[in-house]
Design a protein around this motif. Structure first.
Motif, PDB file in Angstrom:
ATOM      1  N   LEU A  68     -19.603  21.898-111.841  1.00  0.00           N
ATOM      2  CA  LEU A  68     -21.086  21.712-112.569  1.00  0.00           C
ATOM      3  C   LEU A  68     -22.443  22.308-112.157  1.00  0.00           C
ATOM      4  O   LEU A  68     -23.125  23.167-112.852  1.00  0.00           O
ATOM      5  CB  LEU A  68     -21.901  19.981-112.006  1.00  0.00           C
ATOM      6  CG  LEU A  68     -21.046  19.166-112.673  1.00  0.00           C
ATOM      7  CD1 LEU A  68     -21.905  17.754-111.880  1.00  0.00           C
ATOM      8  CD2 LEU A  68     -21.128  17.915-114.020  1.00  0.00           C
ATOM      9  N   ALA A  69     -22.537  23.057-110.911  1.00  0.00           N
ATOM     10  CA  ALA A  69     -23.874  24.112-110.463  1.00  0.00           C
ATOM     11  C   ALA A  69     -23.053  25.704-111.368  1.00  0.00           C
ATOM     12  O   ALA A  69     -23.889  26.672-112.254  1.00  0.00           O
ATOM     13  CB  ALA A  69     -22.885  24.532-109.418  1.00  0.00           C
ATOM     14  N   VAL A  70     -21.629  25.532-111.969  1.00  0.00           N
ATOM     15  CA  VAL A  70     -21.800  26.701-112.958  1.00  0.00           C
ATOM     16  C   VAL A  70     -22.029  26.251-114.084  1.00  0.00           C
ATOM     17  O   VAL A  70     -22.851  27.425-115.472  1.00  0.00           O
ATOM     18  CB  VAL A  70     -20.475  27.015-113.152  1.00  0.00           C
ATOM     19  CG1 VAL A  70     -19.668  28.590-114.169  1.00  0.00           C
ATOM     20  CG2 VAL A  70     -19.538  27.612-111.674  1.00  0.00           C
ATOM     21  N   ASP A  71     -21.658  25.349-114.228  1.00  0.00           N
ATOM     22  CA  ASP A  71     -21.748  24.984-116.463  1.00  0.00           C
ATOM     23  C   ASP A  71     -23.710  24.894-116.520  1.00  0.00           C
ATOM     24  O   ASP A  71     -24.693  25.591-116.673  1.00  0.00           O
ATOM     25  CB  ASP A  71     -21.476  23.425-116.444  1.00  0.00           C
ATOM     26  CG  ASP A  71     -19.707  23.184-116.585  1.00  0.00           C
ATOM     27  OD1 ASP A  71     -19.721  24.500-117.080  1.00  0.00           O
ATOM     28  OD2 ASP A  71     -19.318  22.389-116.581  1.00  0.00           O
ATOM     29  N   VAL A  72     -24.412  24.803-115.008  1.00  0.00           N
ATOM     30  CA  VAL A  72     -25.806  24.596-115.348  1.00  0.00           C
ATOM     31  C   VAL A  72     -25.992  26.083-115.149  1.00  0.00           C
ATOM     32  O   VAL A  72     -26.925  26.343-115.993  1.00  0.00           O
ATOM     33  CB  VAL A  72     -26.670  23.945-114.313  1.00  0.00           C
ATOM     34  CG1 VAL A  72     -27.922  24.292-114.049  1.00  0.00           C
ATOM     35  CG2 VAL A  72     -26.022  22.723-114.412  1.00  0.00           C
ATOM     36  N   HIS A  73     -25.264  26.746-114.178  1.00  0.00           N
ATOM     37  CA  HIS A  73     -25.904  28.194-114.632  1.00  0.00           C
ATOM     38  C   HIS A  73     -25.304  28.782-115.377  1.00  0.00           C
ATOM     39  O   HIS A  73     -26.786  30.232-116.471  1.00  0.00           O
ATOM     40  CB  HIS A  73     -25.238  28.404-113.177  1.00  0.00           C
ATOM     41  CG  HIS A  73     -25.094  30.058-113.299  1.00  0.00           C
ATOM     42  ND1 HIS A  73     -24.658  31.023-113.892  1.00  0.00           N
ATOM     43  CD2 HIS A  73     -26.322  31.190-112.747  1.00  0.00           C
ATOM     44  CE1 HIS A  73     -25.203  32.098-113.564  1.00  0.00           C
ATOM     45  NE2 HIS A  73     -26.478  32.540-113.020  1.00  0.00           N
ATOM     46  N   GLN A  74     -24.295  28.749-116.435  1.00  0.00           N
ATOM     47  CA  GLN A  74     -24.379  29.735-117.472  1.00  0.00           C
ATOM     48  C   GLN A  74     -24.944  28.493-118.648  1.00  0.00           C
ATOM     49  O   GLN A  74     -24.059  29.632-119.676  1.00  0.00           O
ATOM     50  CB  GLN A  74     -22.986  29.610-117.067  1.00  0.00           C
ATOM     51  CG  GLN A  74     -21.968  30.137-116.450  1.00  0.00           C
ATOM     52  CD  GLN A  74     -20.789  30.416-116.620  1.00  0.00           C
ATOM     53  OE1 GLN A  74     -20.199  29.974-117.326  1.00  0.00           O
ATOM     54  NE2 GLN A  74     -20.236  31.763-115.667  1.00  0.00           N
ATOM     55  N   LEU A  77     -22.015  24.001-121.799  1.00  0.00           N
ATOM     56  CA  LEU A  77     -20.845  22.753-121.822  1.00  0.00           C
ATOM     57  C   LEU A  77     -21.123  22.165-121.121  1.00  0.00           C
ATOM     58  O   LEU A  77     -20.227  22.358-120.194  1.00  0.00           O
ATOM     59  CB  LEU A  77     -20.476  22.571-123.588  1.00  0.00           C
ATOM     60  CG  LEU A  77     -20.129  20.837-123.561  1.00  0.00           C
ATOM     61  CD1 LEU A  77     -21.396  20.403-124.679  1.00  0.00           C
ATOM     62  CD2 LEU A  77     -19.001  20.899-124.754  1.00  0.00           C
ATOM     63  N   LEU A  78     -22.069  20.880-120.631  1.00  0.00           N
ATOM     64  CA  LEU A  78     -22.273  20.319-119.028  1.00  0.00           C
ATOM     65  C   LEU A  78     -20.500  20.017-119.424  1.00  0.00           C
ATOM     66  O   LEU A  78     -20.050  18.785-120.041  1.00  0.00           O
ATOM     67  CB  LEU A  78     -23.490  19.371-119.090  1.00  0.00           C
ATOM     68  CG  LEU A  78     -23.219  19.051-117.976  1.00  0.00           C
ATOM     69  CD1 LEU A  78     -23.802  19.841-116.597  1.00  0.00           C
ATOM     70  CD2 LEU A  78     -24.328  17.445-117.696  1.00  0.00           C
ATOM     71  N   GLY A  79     -19.872  20.378-118.343  1.00  0.00           N
ATOM     72  CA  GLY A  79     -19.100  19.009-117.714  1.00  0.00           C
ATOM     73  C   GLY A  79     -17.492  20.235-117.886  1.00  0.00           C
ATOM     74  O   GLY A  79     -16.259  19.799-117.746  1.00  0.00           O
TER      75      GLY A  79
END
Length: 172
Positions: A68-74, A77-79
């Motif tokens: 989730l942290a990588v999804d938010v940073h990049q 698509l969440l998840g």
């Protein structure tokens, strides 16, 4: 556990060192190097390493949170990374007993399909959401991650290999 002949006994892993390496790998993934499809996912390699060597400390929930942290940073698509890291960690924990019987180069060959499956999951989610095909260089990322496996294994096991109390009268 029965050990291979010639394999040294390891000290227990320090939980602070485990979390430190995971945070450093996350920060390495967050470096602004651009989105290159062949770049290895260092966090995935470190997550697999610790889930193989310390499956009771690093599990699926930790992989989900880092995903989730990588999804938010990049801003992906969440998840997307959360599902890939969770699947990757689950299968790494599944094969961890068998994997530790192999030598480190053989382990790299054994984890290559895990990395390929994680990238396939990320690609499938990205394509289902309407993303563009990253190109054939995308297939190099799991290979570079598997090539990083011996380096990561040596570096992350170094603190566990030192003698806790050196004594010439005690062989262990």
């Amino acid at each position: 556990m029965i050990m291979r002949p010639g394999q040294p006994l390891l000290l227990p892993a320090n939980p602070l060192f485990i979390w430190f390496t995971l945070i450093v790998a996350l920060m390495f993934n967050m470096l602004p190097l651009g989105r290159l499809p062949w770049m290895p996912d260092v966090l995935a390699v470190v997550l697999v390493f610790w889930s193989v060597h310390q499956p009771l400390r690093i599990g699926v929930i930790v992989a989900f949170l880092f995903g989730l942290a990588v999804d938010v940073h990049q801003t992906s698509l969440l998840g997307q990374h959360a599902l890939a890291y969770t699947t990757l960690t689950y299968f790494a924990i599944t094969i961890h007993r068998r994997l530790l019987w192999f030598t480190v180069p053989s382990q790299a060959v054994q984890v290559l399909p895990l990395f390929a499956a994680a990238h396939a999951i990320e690609l499938a989610i990205r394509m289902l959401a309407g993303g563009a095909w990253p190109g054939p260089l995308f297939l190099l990322a799991p290979v570079t991650e598997a090539a990083l496996w011996p380096v990561v294994s040596v570096l992350l096991l170094l603190p566990q290999r030192r003698a806790p109390d050196p004594d010439e009268n005690r062989p262990l």
